[in-house]
Write an enzyme that holds these catalytic residues in place. Structure first.
Site, PDB file in Angstrom:
ATOM      1  N   ARG A   1       0.814  -1.221   0.000  1.00  0.00           N
ATOM      2  CA  ARG A   1       0.000   0.000   0.000  1.00  0.00           C
ATOM      3  C   ARG A   1       0.850   1.274   0.000  1.00  0.00           C
ATOM      4  O   ARG A   1       0.333   2.375  -0.183  1.00  0.00           O
ATOM      5  CB  ARG A   1      -0.989   0.008   1.179  1.00  0.00           C
ATOM      6  CG  ARG A   1      -1.988   1.154   1.086  1.00  0.00           C
ATOM      7  CD  ARG A   1      -3.120   1.044   2.085  1.00  0.00           C
ATOM      8  NE  ARG A   1      -2.665   0.763   3.435  1.00  0.00           N
ATOM      9  CZ  ARG A   1      -2.120   1.657   4.256  1.00  0.00           C
ATOM     10  NH1 ARG A   1      -1.979   2.903   3.874  1.00  0.00           N
ATOM     11  NH2 ARG A   1      -1.719   1.305   5.458  1.00  0.00           N
TER      12      ARG A   1
ATOM     13  N   TYR B   1     -16.925   7.740 -19.043  1.00  0.00           N
ATOM     14  CA  TYR B   1     -17.307   6.394 -18.603  1.00  0.00           C
ATOM     15  C   TYR B   1     -18.418   6.487 -17.541  1.00  0.00           C
ATOM     16  O   TYR B   1     -18.328   7.311 -16.612  1.00  0.00           O
ATOM     17  CB  TYR B   1     -16.057   5.712 -18.020  1.00  0.00           C
ATOM     18  CG  TYR B   1     -16.296   4.373 -17.410  1.00  0.00           C
ATOM     19  CD1 TYR B   1     -16.630   3.276 -18.190  1.00  0.00           C
ATOM     20  CD2 TYR B   1     -16.169   4.189 -16.036  1.00  0.00           C
ATOM     21  CE1 TYR B   1     -16.858   2.039 -17.622  1.00  0.00           C
ATOM     22  CE2 TYR B   1     -16.380   2.950 -15.461  1.00  0.00           C
ATOM     23  CZ  TYR B   1     -16.729   1.879 -16.264  1.00  0.00           C
ATOM     24  OH  TYR B   1     -16.942   0.651 -15.688  1.00  0.00           O
TER      25      TYR B   1
ATOM     26  N   ASP C   1      -8.941  10.575 -19.090  1.00  0.00           N
ATOM     27  CA  ASP C   1      -9.028   9.118 -19.093  1.00  0.00           C
ATOM     28  C   ASP C   1      -8.607   8.657 -20.487  1.00  0.00           C
ATOM     29  O   ASP C   1      -9.318   8.880 -21.461  1.00  0.00           O
ATOM     30  CB  ASP C   1     -10.470   8.710 -18.763  1.00  0.00           C
ATOM     31  CG  ASP C   1     -10.658   7.208 -18.666  1.00  0.00           C
ATOM     32  OD1 ASP C   1      -9.903   6.478 -19.333  1.00  0.00           O
ATOM     33  OD2 ASP C   1     -11.579   6.763 -17.942  1.00  0.00           O
TER      34      ASP C   1
ATOM     35  N   LYS D   1      -8.681  -2.811 -19.414  1.00  0.00           N
ATOM     36  CA  LYS D   1      -9.027  -2.871 -20.831  1.00  0.00           C
ATOM     37  C   LYS D   1      -7.766  -3.191 -21.661  1.00  0.00           C
ATOM     38  O   LYS D   1      -7.309  -4.311 -21.640  1.00  0.00           O
ATOM     39  CB  LYS D   1      -9.675  -1.556 -21.248  1.00  0.00           C
ATOM     40  CG  LYS D   1     -10.731  -1.047 -20.241  1.00  0.00           C
ATOM     41  CD  LYS D   1     -11.908  -1.995 -20.063  1.00  0.00           C
ATOM     42  CE  LYS D   1     -12.735  -1.696 -18.823  1.00  0.00           C
ATOM     43  NZ  LYS D   1     -13.228  -0.347 -18.682  1.00  0.00           N
TER      44      LYS D   1
END
Ligand SMILES: *Cc1c(COP(=O)(O)O)cnc(C)c1O
Length: 376
Positions: free
Chosen positions: A40, A94, A166, A191
């Site tokens: 993290r 999106y 994006d 994607k």
């Protein structure tokens, strides 16, 4: 400086193995070490290897990988926006990003407006005194409209506003928004970057200065990614240029063939000369126009029958993988919009969105033609 094809393959790291070893340890020795190693903290070798590749491909200084595209996008937005700020978003972003804004921003008193891509020329007039961020996406989903990134970044710079894009549909192989003046590039790696329909992740690339800000919030939000997935992403990225080049050239061939088909009433692909934003696309996209295209059957009532008759192209959600997939946005990706909202965005229930894979283009064209012949 190498070409993108080379940067996809090589890590430019001095290590004995050609691939980065998978590092899964979450407990790490700290005495005598400068840095606390922890997933993290976004600082494992597997995370760094992918970030290094993505920075070279996107022409940025620093980056970060996340557990999903949505984690990447929400982390960026909440790193820079606070109560009382205003942000501007392209209307055609999106659906999940729009949902995030509409459902979460009011809780934090962050103001927002959506602007249709067709009206992006009026961006100047939408800017308020408290506007801090502009977010866009190009090519858009599902109509593949194009936003002129240089024009948007020029307006933003004049007003001292941060820009985020994006870049999922275009991929870094075809479009480099940082070189066009954008501050932050975000990706749903699920994607094209992953490209095999088997990984869920996100990424951002930006300057070191902005990354220093994002990093502090990212630690708090915790959207990090594990070493096993990172390893597979590194492997996927090696073939990114090859895949995207093939997907783009296939999409161009399909767009031309579909345009000639009398059963198809409209084809949306930025590579077609008749596309309303073709000139802008040709200027800002390099080496192709991407693997996404949409089309409409003349007889909308046959849409479902058409999907059922496809033998090769898979009716499936998501996109960007090596297999060609197709979906009907009105019943899938954009089902949450009302019919009126969909018409407002410019598409009907007859619209089909095709994610073109790396198969032989003629096989794909024959599959569509045979399905159309079957429903006549
Ligand atoms: C899928 C997608 C996202 C969201 O990414 P996830 O990895 O599903 O969280 C964001 N933007 C675009 C353009 C997408 O296609």
């Amino acid at each position: 400086m190498y070409s993108k094809e080379t940067d996809c393959v090589h890590n430019q790291q001095q290590q004995q193995g050609v691939n980065t070893p998978i590092y899964t340890s979450t407990a790490n020795r700290y005495i005598g070490y400068d840095e606390i190693l922890y997933p993290r903290n976004f600082n494992t070798e597997n995370q760094k290897a992918i970030v290094g590749k993505l920075c070279r491909l996107e022409k940025g200084e620093a980056g970060m990988v996340f557990g999903s595209g949505s984690a990447a996008i929400s982390t960026v937005l909440f790193s820079f926006l606070k109560a009382g700020d205003h942000a501007l978003f392209s209307q055609e972003i999106y659906g999940g990003t729009a949902k995030l804004i509409v459902e979460e921003f009011p809780k934090f008193n962050i103001e927002f407006d959506f602007i249709p891509n067709a009206e992006i020329g009026k961006l100047d007039s939408m800017i308020r005194e408290n506007t801090k961020l502009i977010f866009t996406e190009t090519p858009s989903n599902p109509l593949l409209s194009i936003v002129d990134l240089e024009a948007v970044s020029a307006v933003a710079k004049k007003n001292n506003i941060l820009t985020v894009v994006d870049n999922t549909f275009a991929t870094p192989i075809i479009q480099n928004p940082i070189s066009l003046g954008f501050d932050v590039v975000a990706h749903s790696g699920t994607k094209y970057l992953g490209g095999h329909h088997d990984l869920c992740f996100g990424a951002i690339v930006t300057s070191q200065k902005l990354m220093d800000v994002i990093y502090q919030s990212a630690l708090n939000f915790g959207g990090s990614l594990n070493g096993l997935d990172c390893y597979l992403i590194e492997r996927s990225l090696k073939t990114l240029a090859l895949r995207v080049e093939k997907q783009s050239s296939n999409a161009m061939k399909l767009a031309r063939a579909l345009q000639e088909n009398p059963a198809i009433s409209a084809v949306y692909y930025p590579g077609l000369e008749g596309h309303p934003n073709h000139m802008v696309a040709a200027r800002q996209m390099k080496g192709g126009f991407g693997g996404m295209l949409s089309f409409e059957l003349k007889d909308a009532s046959k849409t479902e029958a058409f999907l059922n008759r496809l033998q090769l192209i898979i009716p499936a959600l998501s996109l960007g993988g090596v297999e060609s997939t197709v979906c009907q946005p009105s019943t899938s990706s954009h089902a949450s919009l009302s019919e009126e909202e969909r018409l407002e965005q410019g598409f009907t229930d007859a619209l089909l969105r095709l994610s073109v894979g790396i198969e032989d283009a003629d096989d794909l064209i024959r599959d569509i033609e045979a399905a159309i012949a079957g429903i006549q």
